[in-house]
Design a protein around this motif. Structure first.
Motif, PDB file in Angstrom:
ATOM      1  N   THR A  19       6.180 -17.678  -3.150  1.00  0.00           N
ATOM      2  CA  THR A  19       6.800 -18.321  -1.991  1.00  0.00           C
ATOM      3  C   THR A  19       7.626 -17.351  -1.155  1.00  0.00           C
ATOM      4  O   THR A  19       8.016 -17.686  -0.035  1.00  0.00           O
ATOM      5  CB  THR A  19       7.707 -19.483  -2.426  1.00  0.00           C
ATOM      6  OG1 THR A  19       8.710 -18.990  -3.332  1.00  0.00           O
ATOM      7  CG2 THR A  19       6.902 -20.568  -3.129  1.00  0.00           C
ATOM      8  N   VAL A  20       7.932 -16.176  -1.694  1.00  0.00           N
ATOM      9  CA  VAL A  20       8.705 -15.159  -0.978  1.00  0.00           C
ATOM     10  C   VAL A  20       8.080 -13.794  -1.265  1.00  0.00           C
ATOM     11  O   VAL A  20       7.756 -13.487  -2.417  1.00  0.00           O
ATOM     12  CB  VAL A  20      10.191 -15.136  -1.418  1.00  0.00           C
ATOM     13  CG1 VAL A  20      10.959 -14.058  -0.652  1.00  0.00           C
ATOM     14  CG2 VAL A  20      10.840 -16.493  -1.227  1.00  0.00           C
ATOM     15  N   ILE A  21       7.899 -12.992  -0.218  1.00  0.00           N
ATOM     16  CA  ILE A  21       7.414 -11.617  -0.370  1.00  0.00           C
ATOM     17  C   ILE A  21       8.373 -10.699   0.374  1.00  0.00           C
ATOM     18  O   ILE A  21       8.708 -10.958   1.540  1.00  0.00           O
ATOM     19  CB  ILE A  21       5.991 -11.443   0.185  1.00  0.00           C
ATOM     20  CG1 ILE A  21       5.005 -12.359  -0.531  1.00  0.00           C
ATOM     21  CG2 ILE A  21       5.542  -9.991   0.058  1.00  0.00           C
ATOM     22  CD1 ILE A  21       3.601 -12.306   0.037  1.00  0.00           C
ATOM     23  N   GLY A  22       8.829  -9.638  -0.273  1.00  0.00           N
ATOM     24  CA  GLY A  22       9.737  -8.691   0.354  1.00  0.00           C
ATOM     25  C   GLY A  22       9.080  -7.336   0.566  1.00  0.00           C
ATOM     26  O   GLY A  22       8.375  -6.841  -0.317  1.00  0.00           O
ATOM     27  N   TRP A  23       9.329  -6.739   1.731  1.00  0.00           N
ATOM     28  CA  TRP A  23       8.786  -5.408   2.058  1.00  0.00           C
ATOM     29  C   TRP A  23       9.934  -4.473   2.403  1.00  0.00           C
ATOM     30  O   TRP A  23      10.777  -4.791   3.247  1.00  0.00           O
ATOM     31  CB  TRP A  23       7.831  -5.493   3.252  1.00  0.00           C
ATOM     32  CG  TRP A  23       6.674  -6.424   3.042  1.00  0.00           C
ATOM     33  CD1 TRP A  23       6.499  -7.669   3.569  1.00  0.00           C
ATOM     34  CD2 TRP A  23       5.527  -6.176   2.227  1.00  0.00           C
ATOM     35  NE1 TRP A  23       5.324  -8.214   3.142  1.00  0.00           N
ATOM     36  CE2 TRP A  23       4.699  -7.325   2.321  1.00  0.00           C
ATOM     37  CE3 TRP A  23       5.108  -5.100   1.433  1.00  0.00           C
ATOM     38  CZ2 TRP A  23       3.483  -7.429   1.641  1.00  0.00           C
ATOM     39  CZ3 TRP A  23       3.901  -5.210   0.769  1.00  0.00           C
ATOM     40  CH2 TRP A  23       3.101  -6.358   0.875  1.00  0.00           C
ATOM     41  N   GLU A  24       9.966  -3.326   1.743  1.00  0.00           N
ATOM     42  CA  GLU A  24      11.015  -2.335   2.000  1.00  0.00           C
ATOM     43  C   GLU A  24      10.642  -1.465   3.187  1.00  0.00           C
ATOM     44  O   GLU A  24       9.510  -0.977   3.283  1.00  0.00           O
ATOM     45  CB  GLU A  24      11.228  -1.458   0.764  1.00  0.00           C
ATOM     46  CG  GLU A  24      12.384  -0.485   0.918  1.00  0.00           C
ATOM     47  CD  GLU A  24      12.684   0.276  -0.366  1.00  0.00           C
ATOM     48  OE1 GLU A  24      13.793   0.838  -0.467  1.00  0.00           O
ATOM     49  OE2 GLU A  24      11.810   0.311  -1.258  1.00  0.00           O
ATOM     50  N   VAL A  25      11.591  -1.263   4.103  1.00  0.00           N
ATOM     51  CA  VAL A  25      11.407  -0.346   5.225  1.00  0.00           C
ATOM     52  C   VAL A  25      12.425   0.776   5.115  1.00  0.00           C
ATOM     53  O   VAL A  25      13.313   0.751   4.269  1.00  0.00           O
ATOM     54  CB  VAL A  25      11.534  -1.078   6.578  1.00  0.00           C
ATOM     55  CG1 VAL A  25      10.453  -2.140   6.709  1.00  0.00           C
ATOM     56  CG2 VAL A  25      12.912  -1.706   6.748  1.00  0.00           C
ATOM     57  N   GLN A  98       4.866   3.206  -4.555  1.00  0.00           N
ATOM     58  CA  GLN A  98       3.786   2.232  -4.439  1.00  0.00           C
ATOM     59  C   GLN A  98       4.263   0.785  -4.541  1.00  0.00           C
ATOM     60  O   GLN A  98       3.458  -0.141  -4.435  1.00  0.00           O
ATOM     61  CB  GLN A  98       2.726   2.480  -5.516  1.00  0.00           C
ATOM     62  CG  GLN A  98       2.048   3.836  -5.404  1.00  0.00           C
ATOM     63  CD  GLN A  98       0.898   3.963  -6.380  1.00  0.00           C
ATOM     64  OE1 GLN A  98      -0.087   3.236  -6.307  1.00  0.00           O
ATOM     65  NE2 GLN A  98       1.027   4.885  -7.313  1.00  0.00           N
ATOM     66  N   GLY A  99       5.542   0.582  -4.765  1.00  0.00           N
ATOM     67  CA  GLY A  99       6.067  -0.770  -4.817  1.00  0.00           C
ATOM     68  C   GLY A  99       5.735  -1.473  -6.117  1.00  0.00           C
ATOM     69  O   GLY A  99       5.255  -0.881  -7.082  1.00  0.00           O
ATOM     70  N   PRO A 143       0.872   4.554  -0.605  1.00  0.00           N
ATOM     71  CA  PRO A 143      -0.283   5.142  -1.301  1.00  0.00           C
ATOM     72  C   PRO A 143      -1.083   4.181  -2.164  1.00  0.00           C
ATOM     73  O   PRO A 143      -2.245   4.480  -2.487  1.00  0.00           O
ATOM     74  CB  PRO A 143       0.354   6.245  -2.159  1.00  0.00           C
ATOM     75  CG  PRO A 143       1.595   6.631  -1.427  1.00  0.00           C
ATOM     76  CD  PRO A 143       2.108   5.346  -0.852  1.00  0.00           C
ATOM     77  N   ARG A 144      -0.531   3.043  -2.570  1.00  0.00           N
ATOM     78  CA  ARG A 144      -1.318   2.076  -3.328  1.00  0.00           C
ATOM     79  C   ARG A 144      -2.468   1.563  -2.470  1.00  0.00           C
ATOM     80  O   ARG A 144      -2.289   1.321  -1.266  1.00  0.00           O
ATOM     81  CB  ARG A 144      -0.429   0.916  -3.794  1.00  0.00           C
ATOM     82  CG  ARG A 144      -1.124   0.001  -4.811  1.00  0.00           C
ATOM     83  CD  ARG A 144      -0.219  -1.152  -5.242  1.00  0.00           C
ATOM     84  NE  ARG A 144       0.943  -0.723  -5.995  1.00  0.00           N
ATOM     85  CZ  ARG A 144       0.930  -0.413  -7.288  1.00  0.00           C
ATOM     86  NH1 ARG A 144      -0.216  -0.452  -7.959  1.00  0.00           N
ATOM     87  NH2 ARG A 144       2.036  -0.052  -7.893  1.00  0.00           N
ATOM     88  N   HIS A 145      -3.638   1.389  -3.083  1.00  0.00           N
ATOM     89  CA  HIS A 145      -4.814   0.968  -2.332  1.00  0.00           C
ATOM     90  C   HIS A 145      -4.544  -0.288  -1.513  1.00  0.00           C
ATOM     91  O   HIS A 145      -4.876  -0.363  -0.321  1.00  0.00           O
ATOM     92  CB  HIS A 145      -5.992   0.741  -3.280  1.00  0.00           C
ATOM     93  CG  HIS A 145      -7.230   0.247  -2.602  1.00  0.00           C
ATOM     94  ND1 HIS A 145      -7.480  -1.093  -2.393  1.00  0.00           N
ATOM     95  CD2 HIS A 145      -8.292   0.909  -2.081  1.00  0.00           C
ATOM     96  CE1 HIS A 145      -8.643  -1.243  -1.784  1.00  0.00           C
ATOM     97  NE2 HIS A 145      -9.161  -0.044  -1.579  1.00  0.00           N
ATOM     98  N   HIS A 146      -3.958  -1.297  -2.134  1.00  0.00           N
ATOM     99  CA  HIS A 146      -3.549  -2.485  -1.385  1.00  0.00           C
ATOM    100  C   HIS A 146      -2.311  -3.095  -2.014  1.00  0.00           C
ATOM    101  O   HIS A 146      -2.190  -3.157  -3.231  1.00  0.00           O
ATOM    102  CB  HIS A 146      -4.675  -3.520  -1.280  1.00  0.00           C
ATOM    103  CG  HIS A 146      -5.207  -4.023  -2.580  1.00  0.00           C
ATOM    104  ND1 HIS A 146      -6.086  -3.297  -3.362  1.00  0.00           N
ATOM    105  CD2 HIS A 146      -5.006  -5.191  -3.250  1.00  0.00           C
ATOM    106  CE1 HIS A 146      -6.405  -3.983  -4.440  1.00  0.00           C
ATOM    107  NE2 HIS A 146      -5.749  -5.137  -4.407  1.00  0.00           N
ATOM    108  N   SER A 147      -1.414  -3.521  -1.154  1.00  0.00           N
ATOM    109  CA  SER A 147      -0.213  -4.213  -1.592  1.00  0.00           C
ATOM    110  C   SER A 147      -0.323  -5.711  -1.375  1.00  0.00           C
ATOM    111  O   SER A 147       0.416  -6.489  -1.985  1.00  0.00           O
ATOM    112  CB  SER A 147       1.025  -3.673  -0.858  1.00  0.00           C
ATOM    113  OG  SER A 147       1.259  -2.313  -1.206  1.00  0.00           O
ATOM    114  N   ILE A 148      -1.235  -6.103  -0.480  1.00  0.00           N
ATOM    115  CA  ILE A 148      -1.520  -7.518  -0.274  1.00  0.00           C
ATOM    116  C   ILE A 148      -2.987  -7.647   0.103  1.00  0.00           C
ATOM    117  O   ILE A 148      -3.576  -6.715   0.678  1.00  0.00           O
ATOM    118  CB  ILE A 148      -0.602  -8.142   0.811  1.00  0.00           C
ATOM    119  CG1 ILE A 148      -0.706  -9.678   0.796  1.00  0.00           C
ATOM    120  CG2 ILE A 148      -0.903  -7.569   2.194  1.00  0.00           C
ATOM    121  CD1 ILE A 148       0.375 -10.370   1.609  1.00  0.00           C
ATOM    122  N   ALA A 149      -3.592  -8.751  -0.264  1.00  0.00           N
ATOM    123  CA  ALA A 149      -4.984  -9.012   0.102  1.00  0.00           C
ATOM    124  C   ALA A 149      -5.137 -10.500   0.352  1.00  0.00           C
ATOM    125  O   ALA A 149      -4.357 -11.325  -0.145  1.00  0.00           O
ATOM    126  CB  ALA A 149      -5.942  -8.552  -0.999  1.00  0.00           C
TER     127      ALA A 149
END
Length: 241
Positions: A19-25, A98-99, A143-149
């Motif tokens: 229900t919550v996704i956080g992204w670091e900037v 890579q989170g 660098p991770r191939h995908h962080s969300i799909a």
């Protein structure tokens, strides 16, 4: 999972799922820049309260409703714990730049979600995968191939699975043994993905969505990466009825 004191937040809910996704900037200036881009795209952006920032162990945070109505947070100034997390089972997780891992969401509005993450938030389209059960769009921001799909689904909308990456095949195997020991239901057998190279299996969480435990995921070099479309895994990952 690592030296970051806040990675996951579990709470009671009527239905299971993210229900919550956080992204670091990078910093506050990046938050300001992203806030302008979001507002120009017609997105309402709210500043995180002092209490919310304290809970998440960050200096500053803004939030908005992202695809699927998921609260999406952008933050900076993440606090570090005094020492690295030490797993009681001896597991080391692949995080760092890579989170946490990745999250895969089901929605009938795939293209809108992909366009939002790529055109507004600045993610790249790493790959797509056309499988008999659906088409996946894999998006990355590090660098991770995908962080969300996202996968197109007309039956239901919500969380397909999340990934936690470990550092060795032995840790994947031991995790698989623990699923047998604790009678945890599998979603897919052991296998290896063609697109991100992940050696993994999928189990069902108590909330109903999948958790992928894997190792060996490829890392993307933005200067040379070419997006492709895949139609099958290298081996395994057979659905478990």
């Amino acid at each position: 999972m690592d030296q970051h004191p806040f990675r996951m937040w579990l709470t009671e809910a009527e239905t299971g799922g993210v229900t919550v996704i956080g992204w670091e900037v990078r910093d506050g200036a990046a938050i300001d820049e992203m806030t302008v881009r979001l507002k120009e795209s017609g997105v309402d952006v709210m500043a995180g309260t002092e209490e919310e920032c304290r809970d998440r162990q960050v200096t500053r945070m803004v939030h908005f409703d992202g695809p699927l109505g998921i609260r999406t947070e952008l933050f900076c100034g993440r606090r570090l714990a005094p020492s690295q997390f030490v797993s009681p089972l001896g597991v080391d997780f692949v995080t760092g730049e890579q989170g946490l891992g990745h999250v895969v969401m089901k929605t009938p509005h795939v293209q809108e979600a992909v366009d939002f993450y790529c055109d507004v938030l600045g993610f790249r389209l790493s790959d797509t995968a056309d499988y008999p059960w659906g088409t996946f769009y894999f998006l990355g921001c590090n660098p991770r191939h995908h962080s969300i799909a996202f996968i197109r689904s007309y039956k239901n909308e919500g969380t397909h699975h999340i990934l936690c990456e470990v550092t060795s095949p032995e840790e994947v195997g031991r995790a698989l043994d623990r699923t047998r020991e604790h009678d945890v239901e599998l979603m897919a057998t052991l296998g290896k993905h063609a697109n991100d190279g992940m050696f993994s299996f999928y189990m069902k969480s108590p909330a109903g969505f999948g958790i992928e435990i894997g190792t060996g995921g490829v890392q993307v070099d933005e200067s040379t990466w070419v997006s492709r479309t895949y139609t099958a895994d290298i081996w395994g990952h057979h659905p478990v009825p």
